[in-house]
Scaffold this active site. Structure first.
Site, short mmCIF file in Angstrom:
data_model
loop_
_atom_site.label_atom_id
_atom_site.label_comp_id
_atom_site.label_asym_id
_atom_site.label_seq_id
_atom_site.Cartn_x
_atom_site.Cartn_y
_atom_site.Cartn_z
N ASP A 24 -30.88 60.68 55.21
CA ASP A 24 -31.57 59.95 54.96
C ASP A 24 -32.91 60.64 54.39
OD1 ASP A 24 -32.09 57.41 53.96
OD2 ASP A 24 -34.31 57.19 55.50
N GLY B 262 -34.77 56.03 51.24
CA GLY B 262 -33.98 56.37 50.23
C GLY B 262 -32.61 55.49 50.26
N LEU B 263 -32.66 54.78 51.53
CA LEU B 263 -31.50 53.53 51.14
C LEU B 263 -32.17 52.33 50.77
CD1 LEU B 263 -28.33 52.11 51.56
CD2 LEU B 263 -28.63 52.53 53.37
N ASP C 274 -82.97 56.16 61.53
CA ASP C 274 -81.98 57.56 61.71
C ASP C 274 -81.63 56.67 62.69
OD1 ASP C 274 -81.90 58.12 59.27
OD2 ASP C 274 -83.68 60.13 59.98
#
EC number: 1.3.7.7
Length: 528
Positions: free
Chosen positions: A274, A409-410, A36
């Site tokens: 855009d 987008g474009l 641990d």
């Protein structure tokens, strides 16, 4: 407990480590076996800290279990005090050491150390890491905070930031500047950047800022009861939430100052030409409750996304997330099983995932863009640059972070326009990788025009798509060329779901060849 390759939260003693590591002058003595002792790895590798965490271990081994292990703990406490000279010590047990029931708190109290010793009771088999943060900080505040005179100027404490927190370092800086512009001083930032002597003067502030409820809500409630300090309920992540936070602080204090919004760019950027393509993008959110709640508001109200799924892994906030999900017309996903999250994402078929490091891996497997909004995170989400999430600059950072994984987008219109081009068709790799790019795996390659329907059918029969359900008995479902062509007209982010639904419908109806008519019949069937 269960065996898993990934967990959203560690055991509660990891939360205690995060609190101790964020502070100075505090030492954590952890009763734990050899396995641990991983604090150094967590904080120096993942968070890139330039110093080791203030944690000492008893490090008992299997052979020690046949004798008294209490003396190991006492020796570790004494050695830690003599070596590090802390102002206070917190003591506790790891999940493994809890089983031997040595009572570290009781043992430490009998040692007579000349500094405060704060015992932690962290039930490792019922609670998890965020509870460990919250409970540890609460116990430290309850033990050390004293009544003191209020500051002359209006001041606050910023509570919640810890070690290994998602952008906590930069959030503190941004929020301190925002409050300063309002005319509010910061008395103490805790647990991160504070010492036990700083905790003692928490009562000097006029109010508290609850920056991360997961790690400080219990302490905020205690300070409200003990010192009549109100605390803010709004987490200032996002434009709307930051403005609500400013109004809340003004209401609590009576100050009239407001921060300068000239550097805020998200509203205009998200309204630019855009960015209109972002409108309606389908997103799935998963992470800790605080960041999911804030991100859901940003996604819908400030970016124009459509939230198609949300959930959190910390069950303490399940009620809040379920209430939020109802406002979005959704059912919340409350789970700490990453496989359930992956299944929900696959079914929702979003265009983008907002989640943790695990959701980043899920996104890679499913071919869905992902931005990280919440811990747990890996090393790349502790950047060298200034990158807050809160305040107005945080809103700018969030905008950039979220749109970077997306095809804008474009760019997507151009990809659609040239889809049949010899260089850009679906079977071709990305052009910027030259001829070395791997062929895409999510869709079977389109049959060539010369091969016609027969070649397409043979190819699909020989190598069915990984999206197709396994055929039962002698049933084999194949796509005709015209149906395959029609399928490619469906946007890529729902194409996989449409394909699976069509194939499922075809199997149910006993159809072995999927035509255009079958595709639209399946669409009508599942639209009911």
């Amino acid at each position: 407990m269960k065996l898993t390759v990934w967990t959203y939260e560690g055991p509660p003693h990891v939360g205690a480590m995060r609190v101790a590591t964020g502070m100075t002058g505090l030492h954590y003595v952890l009763h734990a076996p050899q396995g641990d002792t991983y604090a150094d790895l967590l904080f120096t590798m993942i968070e890139r800290r330039d110093h080791r965490p203030p944690v000492s271990y008893t490090t008992f081994q299997a052979r020690d279990l046949g004798s008294d292990t209490a003396h190991l703990f006492k020796d570790s406490c004494r050695d830690a005090y003599e070596r590090f000279k802390p102002e206070a010590i917190i003591v506790g047990a790891s999940c493994t050491a809890e089983l031997i029931q040595d009572d570290p708190g009781g043992l430490a109290e009998t040692m007579g150390l000349p500094i405060p010793v704060i015992a932690l009771e962290l039930p490792s088999y019922q609670r998890k890491e965020n509870f460990g943060c919250d409970e540890t900080f609460f116990q430290i505040v309850r033990a050390l905070a004293k009544p003191v005179e209020k500051t002359a100027r209006v001041s606050c404490n910023i509570l919640g930031p810890t070690g290994l927190g998602f952008r906590h370092r930069d959030d503190v800086e941004e929020l301190t500047g925002l409050l300063s512009e309002m005319g509010v001083d910061v008395n103490v930032v805790a647990p991160m950047r504070s010492s036990p002597s700083d905790i003692a003067r928490l009562g000097a502030a006029h109010f508290n800022v609850m920056l991360y409820p997961e790690t400080c809500e219990a302490a905020c409630r205690h300070l409200e009861r003990a010192f009549q300090q109100p605390y803010t309920k709004t987490v200032p992540i996002g434009v709307g939430a930051t403005r609500d936070f400013i109004a809340e602080v003004q209401g609590l204090t009576g100050v009239t100052g407001a921060p300068d919004e000239n550097r805020l760019r998200l509203p205009w950027w998200s309204a630019s030409v855009d960015s209109t393509y972002l409108t309606g993008k389908r997103v799935f959110l998963f992470g800790d409750a605080t960041h999911v709640k804030a991100s859901a508001r940003i996604a819908r109200d400030e970016m124009g996304f459509e939230v198609v799924g949300l959930g959190c892994y910390n069950r303490e906030f399940a009620r809040d997330i379920r209430k939020l999900a109802k406002e979005f017309g959704l059912e919340a996903l409350i789970t700490d099983d990453y496989l359930e999250v992956e299944k929900a994402i696959e079914e929702a078929a979003p265009e983008m995932i907002l989640g943790t490091q695990m959701e980043r891996h899920i996104g890679k497997r499913l071919g869905i863009p992902c931005a990280v909004i919440s811990a747990p995170v890996h090393v790349q989400d502790f950047p060298a640059r200034y990158s807050p999430q809160v305040g107005f600059e945080g809103a700018n950072v969030i905008f950039d972070t979220w749109i970077h994984p997306l095809v804008m987008g474009l760019e997507e219109h151009l990809l659609a326009m040239f889809r049949e081009d010899f260089e850009f068709h679906d079977a071709a790799g990305p052009s910027h990788h030259g001829g070395h790019a791997p062929k895409p795996m999510h869709d079977a390659p389109a049959a060539s025009a010369a091969a016609g329907a027969e070649a397409s059918m043979a190819e699909e029969t020989a190598a069915p798509s990984q999206d197709a359900p396994a055929a039962t008995g002698g049933d084999v479902t194949v796509w005709l060329a015209d149906a395959e062509k029609e399928l490619k007209k469906i946007p890529f982010f729902v194409r996989g779901k449409a394909k699976r639904n069509t194939e499922k419908y075809a199997l149910e109806q006993g159809v072995t060849e999927i035509s255009v008519d079958t595709l639209y019949e399946a669409k009508a069937h599942y639209a009911r």
